[in-house]
Write an enzyme that holds these catalytic residues in place. Sequence first.
Site, PDB file in Angstrom:
ATOM      1  N   HIS A  12     -83.767 -38.811  94.352  1.00  0.00           N
ATOM      2  CA  HIS A  12     -82.597 -37.937  94.895  1.00  0.00           C
ATOM      3  C   HIS A  12     -83.148 -36.570  95.317  1.00  0.00           C
ATOM      4  O   HIS A  12     -82.700 -35.512  95.301  1.00  0.00           O
ATOM      5  CB  HIS A  12     -81.474 -37.791  93.942  1.00  0.00           C
ATOM      6  CG  HIS A  12     -81.928 -37.066  92.685  1.00  0.00           C
ATOM      7  ND1 HIS A  12     -81.477 -37.607  91.344  1.00  0.00           N
ATOM      8  CD2 HIS A  12     -83.002 -36.203  92.145  1.00  0.00           C
ATOM      9  CE1 HIS A  12     -81.955 -36.599  90.415  1.00  0.00           C
ATOM     10  NE2 HIS A  12     -82.783 -35.872  90.945  1.00  0.00           N
ATOM     11  N   HIS A  59     -79.169 -30.332  88.094  1.00  0.00           N
ATOM     12  CA  HIS A  59     -80.258 -29.278  88.284  1.00  0.00           C
ATOM     13  C   HIS A  59     -79.726 -27.793  87.996  1.00  0.00           C
ATOM     14  O   HIS A  59     -79.779 -26.986  88.968  1.00  0.00           O
ATOM     15  CB  HIS A  59     -80.906 -29.371  89.680  1.00  0.00           C
ATOM     16  CG  HIS A  59     -81.350 -30.788  89.891  1.00  0.00           C
ATOM     17  ND1 HIS A  59     -80.678 -31.836  90.225  1.00  0.00           N
ATOM     18  CD2 HIS A  59     -82.494 -31.418  89.773  1.00  0.00           C
ATOM     19  CE1 HIS A  59     -81.238 -32.692  90.359  1.00  0.00           C
ATOM     20  NE2 HIS A  59     -82.534 -32.743  90.072  1.00  0.00           N
ATOM     21  N   HIS A 193     -93.516 -37.235  90.080  1.00  0.00           N
ATOM     22  CA  HIS A 193     -93.658 -35.973  90.738  1.00  0.00           C
ATOM     23  C   HIS A 193     -93.852 -34.725  89.663  1.00  0.00           C
ATOM     24  O   HIS A 193     -93.332 -34.856  88.470  1.00  0.00           O
ATOM     25  CB  HIS A 193     -92.487 -35.654  91.707  1.00  0.00           C
ATOM     26  CG  HIS A 193     -91.146 -35.429  91.257  1.00  0.00           C
ATOM     27  ND1 HIS A 193     -90.381 -36.576  90.511  1.00  0.00           N
ATOM     28  CD2 HIS A 193     -90.328 -34.499  91.373  1.00  0.00           C
ATOM     29  CE1 HIS A 193     -89.286 -36.109  90.460  1.00  0.00           C
ATOM     30  NE2 HIS A 193     -89.022 -34.857  90.743  1.00  0.00           N
ATOM     31  N   GLU A 240     -87.239 -38.036  85.063  1.00  0.00           N
ATOM     32  CA  GLU A 240     -86.094 -38.349  85.655  1.00  0.00           C
ATOM     33  C   GLU A 240     -85.893 -39.843  85.561  1.00  0.00           C
ATOM     34  O   GLU A 240     -84.667 -40.337  85.871  1.00  0.00           O
ATOM     35  CB  GLU A 240     -86.071 -37.978  87.105  1.00  0.00           C
ATOM     36  CG  GLU A 240     -85.823 -36.464  87.166  1.00  0.00           C
ATOM     37  CD  GLU A 240     -85.646 -35.900  88.476  1.00  0.00           C
ATOM     38  OE1 GLU A 240     -84.999 -34.904  88.665  1.00  0.00           O
ATOM     39  OE2 GLU A 240     -85.939 -36.700  89.506  1.00  0.00           O
TER      40      GLU A 240
HETATM   41 FE   LIG Z   1     -83.832 -34.220  90.202  1.00  0.00          FE
END
Ligand SMILES: [Fe+2]
Length: 302
Positions: A12, A59, A193, A240
Amino acid sequence: MAKIIAGISSSHVPAIGAAIDNKQTEEPYWKRVFSGFEKSKQWMAEAKPDVVIAIYNDHASAFSVELIPTFALGCAAEFPPADEGWGPRPVPVVKGHPELASHIATSVILDGFDLTIANKMEVDHGLTVPLNLMFGSPSAWPCPVIPLAVNVVQYPPPTGQRCYDLGRAIRRAVDSYPEDMRVVVFGTGGMSHQISGPRAGLINQKFDKAFLDNLTKNPKALAKMPHIEYMREAGAEGIEMVMWLVMRGALDEKVKEVYRFYTVPASNTAVGHIILENGVKAANKPAAKKAAPKKKATRKAA
Ligand SMILES: [Fe+2]
């Protein structure tokens, strides 16, 4: 009865949303990413789900650091796009499905999962980017969406096992909803990431591909992976991916992987995407061979 027909996992990445909003999807860098979702949009148009349950993380848009629910289920009638610092994304308001969402909340809480019930919530790129990737950019989203926000922002996030088990509980909830409807579950976020610190920019393709393989074939083992391994192998934000296990838990043990896409990079992450369908019948055991009938003894004619 309601039925979960498939699960989808998708990154996302916020920059994907910005590329759509700024009309950069035809630029070579972004075309490589978006072309990987052309088949997915076609699959989705054919699947025509009545409802999507989207597992994502907020977030610091709907929830500030003052309040961080581990699992928050959106039970509202609608969820406006959040202002993430440069105004809300120009995407349609997400319409919810309060009846099914309330049923899921009741069922999973009585099943032992102490969900937070969100009766008012804005949704950020974590939810809207996967909707764009799977539905394109329509003037209204084609079906209601029930958001389930998972904390992967502040330690401790839930374990992979807890996420997988929540997926099993959601499955039981959907299976017990009396109205006929086809449900697709999204698991979003990932893949490897890290956005800050000395390892910023980390991408681990070997880990990502093994994760996708295990997501399809060996989710129970994948659910046992501890947080430290996500951190070590997939970077600080790789956690995530536990959200994909909620989606996987909601599916059958045996699923059919109908599509996979993986590309590096998109912004500072790898983009991973998979479509898993339910309804794979257990392979029939080969029928035991019948003993050949004994031949009658015949006497040769003299
Ligand atoms: Fe994210």
